[in-house]
Design a protein around this motif. Structure first.
Motif, mmCIF file in Angstrom:
data_model
loop_
_atom_site.group_PDB
_atom_site.id
_atom_site.type_symbol
_atom_site.label_atom_id
_atom_site.label_comp_id
_atom_site.label_asym_id
_atom_site.label_seq_id
_atom_site.Cartn_x
_atom_site.Cartn_y
_atom_site.Cartn_z
ATOM 1 N N UNK A 103 0.866 -1.177 0.000
ATOM 2 C CA UNK A 103 0.000 0.000 0.000
ATOM 3 C C UNK A 103 0.904 1.228 0.000
ATOM 4 N N UNK A 104 0.601 2.145 -0.896
ATOM 5 C CA UNK A 104 1.451 3.326 -1.029
ATOM 6 C C UNK A 104 1.086 4.380 0.009
ATOM 7 N N UNK A 105 2.102 5.085 0.466
ATOM 8 C CA UNK A 105 1.897 6.145 1.441
ATOM 9 C C UNK A 105 2.169 7.513 0.805
ATOM 10 N N UNK A 106 2.083 7.587 -0.498
ATOM 11 C CA UNK A 106 2.344 8.835 -1.213
ATOM 12 C C UNK A 106 1.157 9.766 -1.040
ATOM 13 N N UNK A 107 1.455 10.992 -0.673
ATOM 14 C CA UNK A 107 0.426 12.006 -0.512
ATOM 15 C C UNK A 107 0.283 12.746 -1.839
ATOM 16 N N UNK A 108 -0.844 12.538 -2.508
ATOM 17 C CA UNK A 108 -1.092 13.183 -3.801
ATOM 18 C C UNK A 108 -1.813 14.491 -3.536
ATOM 19 N N UNK A 122 -3.893 9.219 -10.750
ATOM 20 C CA UNK A 122 -5.351 9.322 -10.764
ATOM 21 C C UNK A 122 -5.992 8.103 -10.109
ATOM 22 N N UNK A 123 -5.512 6.911 -10.456
ATOM 23 C CA UNK A 123 -6.062 5.681 -9.876
ATOM 24 C C UNK A 123 -5.826 5.620 -8.371
ATOM 25 N N UNK A 124 -4.644 6.043 -7.939
ATOM 26 C CA UNK A 124 -4.353 6.035 -6.502
ATOM 27 C C UNK A 124 -5.197 7.078 -5.770
ATOM 28 N N UNK A 125 -5.382 8.257 -6.363
ATOM 29 C CA UNK A 125 -6.137 9.318 -5.707
ATOM 30 C C UNK A 125 -7.621 8.962 -5.598
ATOM 31 N N UNK A 126 -8.146 8.272 -6.639
ATOM 32 C CA UNK A 126 -9.560 7.878 -6.605
ATOM 33 C C UNK A 126 -9.823 6.857 -5.508
ATOM 34 N N UNK A 127 -8.822 6.093 -5.142
ATOM 35 C CA UNK A 127 -8.998 5.102 -4.095
ATOM 36 C C UNK A 127 -9.494 3.766 -4.598
ATOM 37 N N UNK A 128 -9.666 3.620 -5.904
ATOM 38 C CA UNK A 128 -10.106 2.339 -6.446
ATOM 39 C C UNK A 128 -9.025 1.279 -6.291
ATOM 40 N N UNK A 129 -7.796 1.716 -6.417
ATOM 41 C CA UNK A 129 -6.662 0.789 -6.331
ATOM 42 C C UNK A 129 -5.806 1.219 -5.150
ATOM 43 N N UNK A 130 -5.423 0.259 -4.342
ATOM 44 C CA UNK A 130 -4.693 0.569 -3.118
ATOM 45 C C UNK A 130 -3.198 0.268 -3.220
ATOM 46 N N UNK A 131 -2.820 -0.785 -3.966
ATOM 47 C CA UNK A 131 -1.420 -1.208 -3.973
ATOM 48 C C UNK A 131 -0.719 -0.782 -5.269
ATOM 49 N N UNK A 180 8.257 8.050 -6.564
ATOM 50 C CA UNK A 180 9.401 8.683 -5.899
ATOM 51 C C UNK A 180 9.694 10.023 -6.562
ATOM 52 N N UNK A 181 9.668 10.060 -7.884
ATOM 53 C CA UNK A 181 9.886 11.309 -8.608
ATOM 54 C C UNK A 181 8.799 12.312 -8.263
ATOM 55 N N UNK A 182 7.564 11.852 -8.143
ATOM 56 C CA UNK A 182 6.452 12.732 -7.798
ATOM 57 C C UNK A 182 6.638 13.331 -6.406
ATOM 58 N N UNK A 183 7.054 12.513 -5.442
ATOM 59 C CA UNK A 183 7.224 13.040 -4.083
ATOM 60 C C UNK A 183 8.396 14.012 -4.010
ATOM 61 N N UNK A 184 9.421 13.797 -4.821
ATOM 62 C CA UNK A 184 10.603 14.661 -4.766
ATOM 63 C C UNK A 184 10.403 15.973 -5.523
ATOM 64 N N UNK A 185 9.760 15.925 -6.702
ATOM 65 C CA UNK A 185 9.692 17.136 -7.527
ATOM 66 C C UNK A 185 8.292 17.486 -8.009
ATOM 67 N N UNK A 186 7.279 16.834 -7.505
ATOM 68 C CA UNK A 186 5.911 17.207 -7.835
ATOM 69 C C UNK A 186 5.474 16.749 -9.216
#
Length: 166
Positions: A4-9, A36-45, A65-71
């Motif tokens: 399960x990802x802990x990335x804050x979108x 988009x899929x992670x933010x919608x909550x349909x997919x968790x892993x 990882x790239x998203x968390x580091x540089x948006x």
């Protein structure tokens, strides 16, 4: 739960949907789709996101990882590989072009290779020299055709003068 990802979108579902529609490049579309899929909550892993997007799990993890580091801008930036630098650089090409423009020029590509090695210190294969001179620089070697032993230049001029082209 494992995977399960802990990335804050930060973007909203609507923003990601609009961004997904605007994407013209397939790789960028896949990356936004993963968010988009992670933010919608349909997919968790991450594994499930990888299956839906059609990429490996490690690739999706690298995207996150790239998203968390540089948006989002860092995630969507496409980096172009510069490739290997050419053996015959631009300055050397300019000097070679000047030499080719001289009336004596070069008689063969082997002679150009020798000149490159002696003057510029560049050791290039025959294929590289031929490709560079012929196709990249659009230059041709100025080699006169062989003239026969019995060639008479006065007779040639007389023929050209008396020849009637219709």
């Amino acid at each position: 739960m494992v995977g399960v990802t802990k990335v804050e979108i930060k973007e909203s579902v609507e923003e990601l949907h609009e961004l997904l529609i605007k994407q013209k490049v397939a790789s960028s579309r896949e990356r936004v789709q993963a968010l988009y899929l992670l933010k919608m909550g349909q997919i968790k892993t991450i594994q499930d996101v990888a299956v839906v997007v059609g990429r490996e799990r490690v690739t999706v993890q690298r995207w996150l990882k790239t998203y968390t580091e540089s948006g989002i801008n860092g995630l969507l930036s496409i980096k172009k590989s510069t490739g290997r630098p050419p053996i015959i650089n631009d300055l050397t090409k300019e000097q070679l072009l000047k030499e080719l423009e001289q009336p004596e020029g070069f008689k063969s590509y082997k002679e150009i290779r020798t000149w490159l090695k002696a003057v510029e210190g560049v050791e290039a294969s025959y294929k590289v020299v031929h490709d560079t001179v012929r196709y990249r620089m659009k230059a041709k070697l100025k080699v006169p055709r062989a003239v026969g032993i019995k060639h008479n230049e006065e007779a040639e001029l007389e023929f050209k003068k008396n020849c009637h082209n219709t």
